[in-house]
Write a protein that holds these residues in place. Structure first.
Motif, mmCIF file in Angstrom:
data_model
loop_
_atom_site.group_PDB
_atom_site.id
_atom_site.type_symbol
_atom_site.label_atom_id
_atom_site.label_comp_id
_atom_site.label_asym_id
_atom_site.label_seq_id
_atom_site.Cartn_x
_atom_site.Cartn_y
_atom_site.Cartn_z
ATOM 1 N N LEU A 70 -1.432 -41.080 59.922
ATOM 2 C CA LEU A 70 -1.766 -39.972 59.037
ATOM 3 C C LEU A 70 -2.968 -39.170 59.523
ATOM 4 C CD1 LEU A 70 -1.531 -41.998 55.693
ATOM 5 C CD2 LEU A 70 0.295 -40.646 56.771
ATOM 6 N N ASP A 71 -2.863 -37.854 59.394
ATOM 7 C CA ASP A 71 -4.025 -36.973 59.490
ATOM 8 C C ASP A 71 -4.470 -36.726 58.062
ATOM 9 O OD1 ASP A 71 -3.948 -36.742 62.270
ATOM 10 O OD2 ASP A 71 -2.474 -35.140 62.177
ATOM 11 N N ASN A 72 -5.513 -37.421 57.665
ATOM 12 C CA ASN A 72 -5.981 -37.408 56.282
ATOM 13 C C ASN A 72 -7.334 -36.711 56.223
ATOM 14 O OD1 ASN A 72 -6.394 -37.842 53.580
ATOM 15 N ND2 ASN A 72 -6.727 -40.053 53.755
ATOM 16 N N GLN A 73 -7.336 -35.465 55.768
ATOM 17 C CA GLN A 73 -8.531 -34.647 55.730
ATOM 18 C C GLN A 73 -9.108 -34.511 57.145
ATOM 19 O OE1 GLN A 73 -10.742 -35.410 51.815
ATOM 20 N NE2 GLN A 73 -9.360 -37.184 51.898
ATOM 21 N N ASP A 74 -10.279 -35.031 57.401
ATOM 22 C CA ASP A 74 -10.879 -34.848 58.731
ATOM 23 C C ASP A 74 -10.805 -36.112 59.587
ATOM 24 O OD1 ASP A 74 -12.601 -36.340 57.213
ATOM 25 O OD2 ASP A 74 -14.430 -35.325 57.875
ATOM 26 N N LYS A 75 -9.897 -37.032 59.251
ATOM 27 C CA LYS A 75 -9.831 -38.281 60.004
ATOM 28 C C LYS A 75 -8.388 -38.716 60.207
ATOM 29 C CE LYS A 75 -10.462 -40.826 55.699
ATOM 30 N NZ LYS A 75 -11.406 -41.629 54.890
ATOM 31 N N LYS A 76 -8.218 -39.572 61.193
ATOM 32 C CA LYS A 76 -6.923 -40.195 61.435
ATOM 33 C C LYS A 76 -6.931 -41.587 60.821
ATOM 34 C CE LYS A 76 -5.688 -37.645 65.622
ATOM 35 N NZ LYS A 76 -4.572 -36.930 64.975
ATOM 36 N N GLN A 77 -5.788 -41.974 60.298
ATOM 37 C CA GLN A 77 -5.712 -43.205 59.506
ATOM 38 C C GLN A 77 -4.321 -43.804 59.667
ATOM 39 O OE1 GLN A 77 -5.816 -42.439 55.183
ATOM 40 N NE2 GLN A 77 -7.622 -43.747 55.140
ATOM 41 N N VAL A 78 -4.239 -45.131 59.694
ATOM 42 C CA VAL A 78 -2.933 -45.785 59.764
ATOM 43 C C VAL A 78 -2.747 -46.694 58.551
ATOM 44 C CG1 VAL A 78 -3.841 -47.686 61.197
ATOM 45 C CG2 VAL A 78 -1.374 -47.236 61.144
ATOM 46 N N LEU A 188 -3.031 -46.121 68.673
ATOM 47 C CA LEU A 188 -4.426 -46.291 69.097
ATOM 48 C C LEU A 188 -5.403 -45.298 68.456
ATOM 49 C CD1 LEU A 188 -6.421 -47.868 70.829
ATOM 50 C CD2 LEU A 188 -5.814 -46.383 72.749
ATOM 51 N N PRO A 189 -5.172 -43.973 68.503
ATOM 52 C CA PRO A 189 -6.157 -43.053 67.929
ATOM 53 C C PRO A 189 -6.285 -43.124 66.406
ATOM 54 C CG PRO A 189 -4.232 -41.851 68.707
ATOM 55 C CD PRO A 189 -4.077 -43.259 69.182
ATOM 56 N N TYR A 190 -5.330 -43.779 65.753
ATOM 57 C CA TYR A 190 -5.359 -43.911 64.295
ATOM 58 C C TYR A 190 -5.965 -45.241 63.843
ATOM 59 C CZ TYR A 190 -2.058 -39.993 64.385
ATOM 60 O OH TYR A 190 -1.454 -38.779 64.595
ATOM 61 N N SER A 191 -6.218 -46.132 64.782
ATOM 62 C CA SER A 191 -6.536 -47.520 64.439
ATOM 63 C C SER A 191 -7.962 -47.743 63.942
ATOM 64 C CB SER A 191 -6.276 -48.429 65.653
ATOM 65 O OG SER A 191 -7.116 -48.072 66.734
ATOM 66 N N LYS A 192 -8.827 -46.732 64.043
ATOM 67 C CA LYS A 192 -10.208 -46.929 63.581
ATOM 68 C C LYS A 192 -10.281 -47.145 62.087
ATOM 69 C CE LYS A 192 -12.537 -44.488 67.340
ATOM 70 N NZ LYS A 192 -13.426 -43.352 67.712
ATOM 71 N N GLU A 193 -9.345 -46.550 61.351
ATOM 72 C CA GLU A 193 -9.291 -46.806 59.905
ATOM 73 C C GLU A 193 -7.871 -47.235 59.550
ATOM 74 O OE1 GLU A 193 -10.115 -44.912 55.511
ATOM 75 O OE2 GLU A 193 -11.225 -44.193 57.250
ATOM 76 N N ALA A 194 -7.703 -48.519 59.276
ATOM 77 C CA ALA A 194 -6.381 -49.085 59.022
ATOM 78 C C ALA A 194 -6.325 -49.687 57.622
ATOM 79 C CB ALA A 194 -6.056 -50.150 60.065
ATOM 80 N N LEU A 195 -5.202 -49.455 56.953
ATOM 81 C CA LEU A 195 -4.940 -49.999 55.635
ATOM 82 C C LEU A 195 -3.681 -50.855 55.707
ATOM 83 C CD1 LEU A 195 -5.480 -46.674 53.653
ATOM 84 C CD2 LEU A 195 -7.128 -48.546 53.875
ATOM 85 N N PHE A 196 -3.621 -51.897 54.855
ATOM 86 C CA PHE A 196 -2.538 -52.877 54.928
ATOM 87 C C PHE A 196 -1.965 -53.060 53.524
ATOM 88 C CE2 PHE A 196 -5.854 -53.618 58.000
ATOM 89 C CZ PHE A 196 -5.159 -53.648 59.199
ATOM 90 N N VAL A 197 -0.695 -52.665 53.353
ATOM 91 C CA VAL A 197 -0.117 -52.559 52.013
ATOM 92 C C VAL A 197 1.097 -53.468 51.858
ATOM 93 C CG1 VAL A 197 1.042 -50.980 50.407
ATOM 94 C CG2 VAL A 197 -0.966 -50.206 51.688
ATOM 95 N N ALA A 198 1.132 -54.194 50.755
ATOM 96 C CA ALA A 198 2.282 -55.020 50.381
ATOM 97 C C ALA A 198 3.169 -54.226 49.435
ATOM 98 C CB ALA A 198 1.808 -56.301 49.703
ATOM 99 N N LEU A 199 4.435 -54.040 49.807
ATOM 100 C CA LEU A 199 5.439 -53.393 48.955
ATOM 101 C C LEU A 199 6.362 -54.501 48.465
ATOM 102 C CD1 LEU A 199 7.151 -51.125 47.746
ATOM 103 C CD2 LEU A 199 8.049 -50.667 50.038
#
Length: 266
Positions: A70-78, A188-199
């Protein structure tokens, strides 16, 4: 023409394709992400762009049901999503039971833990799979893909088995599959901020109680890298409500076809 998929994979495919081909795809994706609960931190989603990988293999670190880059506001996120269902064969599915099996793996000289560790189902355990992704991302953050190729050390019960000695002592590696490596390069470029979700099939109230009363207080003595601040959850019931609200008719048909296979909606 009508295409209907089976179980969680069928719904996940239908859901994200239907979001993708909607005229308001980014808006829908932001709505979907807002359904996720993160009990230990605040997450605000204002997505401008996204890449979505479905059933992506990461070799020794397991497959990921969904990877959202994800491109979330000013950061990349996975976001890694691990999905589980209550199948017809089971009368119920409980997240605490799943966690108890995960926790038992680390209890030394425990016969039940030994059975779980040796069973083929241990690797598919919700918390094992989430933990695999946590360790993979930590390695990416500190040593990049080079570290994943060299190997990441896990607690013995989750290490790879040496085929010669039959002992679990080998580190987990990303391997040499070109498709897997391409996906890892994307990640790799998204890995600095990672979230882990259980569905999962549990009710939202049950999930909130589990995350606040059980998971929050668990101390993982076998590994200093254990941390749950970026963990979250979403229920299948909330996904279905989201589909109804936004008239995602194809995904609703897949839910109906799989009635009784996803969660208890009686």
């Amino acid at each position: 023409m009508e295409i209907i998929g089976y179980s969680e994979r069928g719904i996940i495919n239908s859901l994200f394709y239907e979001i993708k081909y909607s005229q308001k795809s980014i808006n829908l994706l932001n709505q979907f992400l807002s359904l996720m609960s993160f009990p230990y931190r605040t997450v605000d989603f204002q997505i401008s762009e996204a890449k979505i990988l479905i059933e992506q293999s990461f070799s020794d670190f397991g497959d990921a049901d969904v990877v959202l880059l994800l491109d979330n506001q000013d950061k990349k996120q996975v976001i890694f999503i691990e999905a589980k269902v209550k199948t017809f064969q089971k009368s119920s599915w409980n997240i605490k039971d799943e966690f108890d099996k995960f926790e038992a793996l680390f209890i030394e000289n425990n016969q039940e833990a030994s059975k779980i560790s040796k069973s083929s189902s241990s690797r598919s355990n919700l918390f094992v799979q989430l933990y695999f992704k946590v360790k993979m991302v930590q390695a990416l953050q500190t040593g990049g893909i080079k570290q994943l190729k060299e190997g990441v050390v896990f607690p013995e019960c989750l290490s790879k088995q040496d085929k010669r000695t039959h002992k679990k002592c080998l580190p987990r590696k990303i391997g040499n599959n070109e498709v897997v490596l391409t996906a890892t390069e994307l990640l790799l470029p998204y890995s600095k901020e990672a979230l882990f979700v259980a569905l999962v099939p549990s009710k939202t109230s049950e999930l909130n109680r589990f995350y606040q009363e059980t998971l929050k207080n668990y101390r993982f003595s076998k590994n200093k890298d254990w941390g749950i601040e970026n963990w979250g959850y979403i229920s299948w019931a909330d996904v279905k409500k989201f589909c109804k609200k936004n008239s995602l008719e194809n995904t609703l048909r897949v839910f109906e076809f799989n009635k009784g296979q996803i969660y208890d909606d009686n």
